[in-house]
Design an enzyme around this catalytic site. Structure first.
Site, PDB file in Angstrom:
ATOM      1  N   GLU A  11       0.825  -1.216   0.000  1.00 37.99           N
ATOM      2  CA  GLU A  11       0.000   0.000   0.000  1.00 37.99           C
ATOM      3  C   GLU A  11       0.858   1.264   0.000  1.00 37.99           C
ATOM      4  O   GLU A  11       0.770   2.089   0.923  1.00 37.99           O
ATOM      5  CB  GLU A  11      -0.933   0.014   1.216  1.00 37.99           C
ATOM      6  CG  GLU A  11      -1.909  -1.139   1.261  1.00 37.99           C
ATOM      7  CD  GLU A  11      -2.872  -1.047   2.447  1.00 37.99           C
ATOM      8  OE1 GLU A  11      -2.738  -0.136   3.270  1.00 37.99           O
ATOM      9  OE2 GLU A  11      -3.760  -1.908   2.537  1.00 37.99           O
ATOM     10  N   GLU A  22      -5.088  -8.472   1.150  1.00 36.68           N
ATOM     11  CA  GLU A  22      -5.759  -8.043   2.386  1.00 36.68           C
ATOM     12  C   GLU A  22      -7.221  -7.767   2.102  1.00 36.68           C
ATOM     13  O   GLU A  22      -7.552  -7.175   1.077  1.00 36.68           O
ATOM     14  CB  GLU A  22      -5.172  -6.736   2.955  1.00 36.68           C
ATOM     15  CG  GLU A  22      -3.870  -6.859   3.655  1.00 36.68           C
ATOM     16  CD  GLU A  22      -3.392  -5.521   4.231  1.00 36.68           C
ATOM     17  OE1 GLU A  22      -4.243  -4.681   4.621  1.00 36.68           O
ATOM     18  OE2 GLU A  22      -2.178  -5.335   4.281  1.00 36.68           O
TER      19      GLU A  22
END
Ligand code: IFM
Length: 475
Positions: free
Chosen positions: A193, A379
């Protein structure tokens, strides 16, 4: 833009305004995952390890940031976290006990190289070597993330991701890891991320390193992309038998409706450029989106950089939690501000729209616009309502969240996305960054006073799913 009607069970959903987004159930034709689908859980070093001053680890930006008064909502820190540096074998037992195939964890750069560069710290690598062995011994496939936001503070002191040199040091670190662990550790995720780290750490100041400077955006984005390209090259030069990917937090960016809808769309396109396309376009197309050009002025991008960044990957890691709703805000430096989800939307603990169609949408976009690479959902998961009390063990809301997002995965597969695995965030309730321990995402509760680990209902639910691959239709 309209999502594919088939995959949405006949309900075409327009993207023109927030109010249009409430019909979001996905109806895949089959509820069966294939036998080779990879089931796993994901975690990150700083959120779980504790033992911050053990075995020669150097401080990271998060060690420094979490000590600033008021930045962690419950005044806590990650000095113990889930104590997983010491208790990793129990974590591995829990993963094996759930019948899962894989564990995504992150390696702390400052355990391997305490100042981010220079002499390797063998004790740090020894720890990850033991951890990898413990997983392999239980038949679990290790997936290691190389950077989950914990830049060595010594590199931050030299400019951090603003500095081009950090990208070169990252490649050295990748080389050190593969050199020591590559005989057993075969699967790598380069960055986690990067958008969150770039924006929340360097523009909004809400996460480490706590900077608030929009001028950092271009250099930070470019040097993280460059670091990724260089690290992929370093891993592949080290060994030819690896599976290498990277993980992005992809979010559909949706303009707030109403009278300002036209202007809000400009803002949502802007967010899309810096949140999604700033990473996808260079990796898969070797270019930056036009909206980033101004941020990258002044010689940030050198000749040859874009070719270095455009590396083939074995998979794209997709993290998905919620769509972003956006409005134009001329008073903010970026002109972008968050907007409220549509009225009536089911919300998560962060106040975000629980919308599995957003996961379908990002997977569909990767398929259509970026060459349809193999994808892993690296995720996805949800938090208990925020609070300092005990975890909710009968977590039906989490099961429902997971079930609905897995329907989106099945629908995306039916539409042609090669999604090969799903990693739930996360195994244990852990240190949720600036939210401290008030936000609990675990399949397993962690009692910080006693260290006791108590599986929740969602743990048993995921176990059954991993065992037979059949997705239930409720709750
Ligand atoms: O805890 C974080 C993780 O570190 C990155 N992705 C989102 C998770 C939940 O907020």
């Amino acid at each position: 833009m309209v999502l594919g009607a088939g995959a949405l069970g006949g309900a075409a959903v327009g993207l023109s305004g927030c109010e249009a987004r409430l019909e979001t159930e996905l109806n895949p034709k089959s509820r069966q995952f294939p036998k080779d689908f990879v089931w796993g859980v994901a975690s990150a070093a700083f959120q779980t390890e504790g033992a911050l001053d053990v075995d020669g680890r150097g401080p990271s930006v998060w060690d420094v940031f979490e000590k600033k008064p008021g930045v962690i909502v419950d005044g806590s820190d990650a000095s113990v976290a889930t104590d997983s540096y010491r208790r990793y074998a129990e974590d591995v037992d829990l993963i094996a006990g759930a019948g899962l195939d894989a564990y995504r964890f992150s390696i702390a750069w400052s355990r391997v190289l305490p100042t981010g560069e220079g002499a390797i710290n063998p004790a740090g690598l020894d720890h990850y070597s033991r951890m990898v062995d413990a997983q392999l011994a239980k038949g679990i496939i290790p997936y290691a993330t190389l950077f989950h936001w914990d830049l060595p503070q010594a590199l931050q002191d030299k400019g951090g991701w603003k500095s081009r040199d950090t990208a070169l040091r990252f490649a050295d670190y990748a080389h050190a890891v593969v050199d020591r662990l590559g005989d057993r550790l075969k699967r790598y995720i380069i960055l986690n991320e990067a958008a969150v780290h770039a924006v929340f750490g360097h523009v909004l100041g809400e996460q480490a390193p706590g900077l608030k400077d929009i001028n950092l955006l271009g250099p930070v984005i470019h040097h993280m992309n460059l670091a990724q390209g260089l690290a992929i090259q370093a891993l592949r030069a080290g060994r030819g038998d690896l599976s290498v990917g990277t993980t992005m937090a992809l979010q559909p960016c949706r303009p707030a409706g109403g009278g300002m809808a036209f202007w809000n769309r400009l803002a949502s396109d802007g967010l899309d450029s810096l949140w999604n396309r700033a990473w996808l376009d260079p990796l898969f197309k070797g270019v930056y989106p036009k909206a980033l050009e101004d941020f990258l002025k002044g010689g940030v991008v050198h000749d040859g950089d874009m070719a270095t960044i455009r590396q083939p990957v074995d998979f794209l890691g997709v993290n998905y939690y919620a769509p972003a709703y956006v409005r134009l805000d001329l008073s903010s430096a970026s002109h972008i501000a968050p907007a409220k989800p549509p009225k009536g939307a089911e919300l998560d603990a962060f106040g975000r729209h629980i919308d599995p169609s957003g996961l379908f949408e990002v997977l569909d976009r990767v398929r259509r616009d970026y060459g349809n690479p193999p994808v892993l959902i690296t995720e996805n998961g949800c938090s208990d309502p925020f609070g300092r009390g005990p975890a909710i063990i009968e977590d039906t809301f989490r099961i429902r969240y997971l079930r609905r997002h897995l329907e989106a995965v099945l629908a995306a597969r039916e539409a042609g996305s090669p999604v090969g695995g799903y990693f739930c965030w996360t195994l244990l309730d852990n240190f949720e960054w600036d939210l401290g321990y008030t936000s609990k995402f675990g399949l397993v509760a962690h009692d910080r006073a006693t260290g006791t680990r108590t599986p929740k209902a969602s743990y048993a639910w995921l176990k059954a799913l991993a065992e037979n691959g059949a997705l239930p239709s409720s709750p």
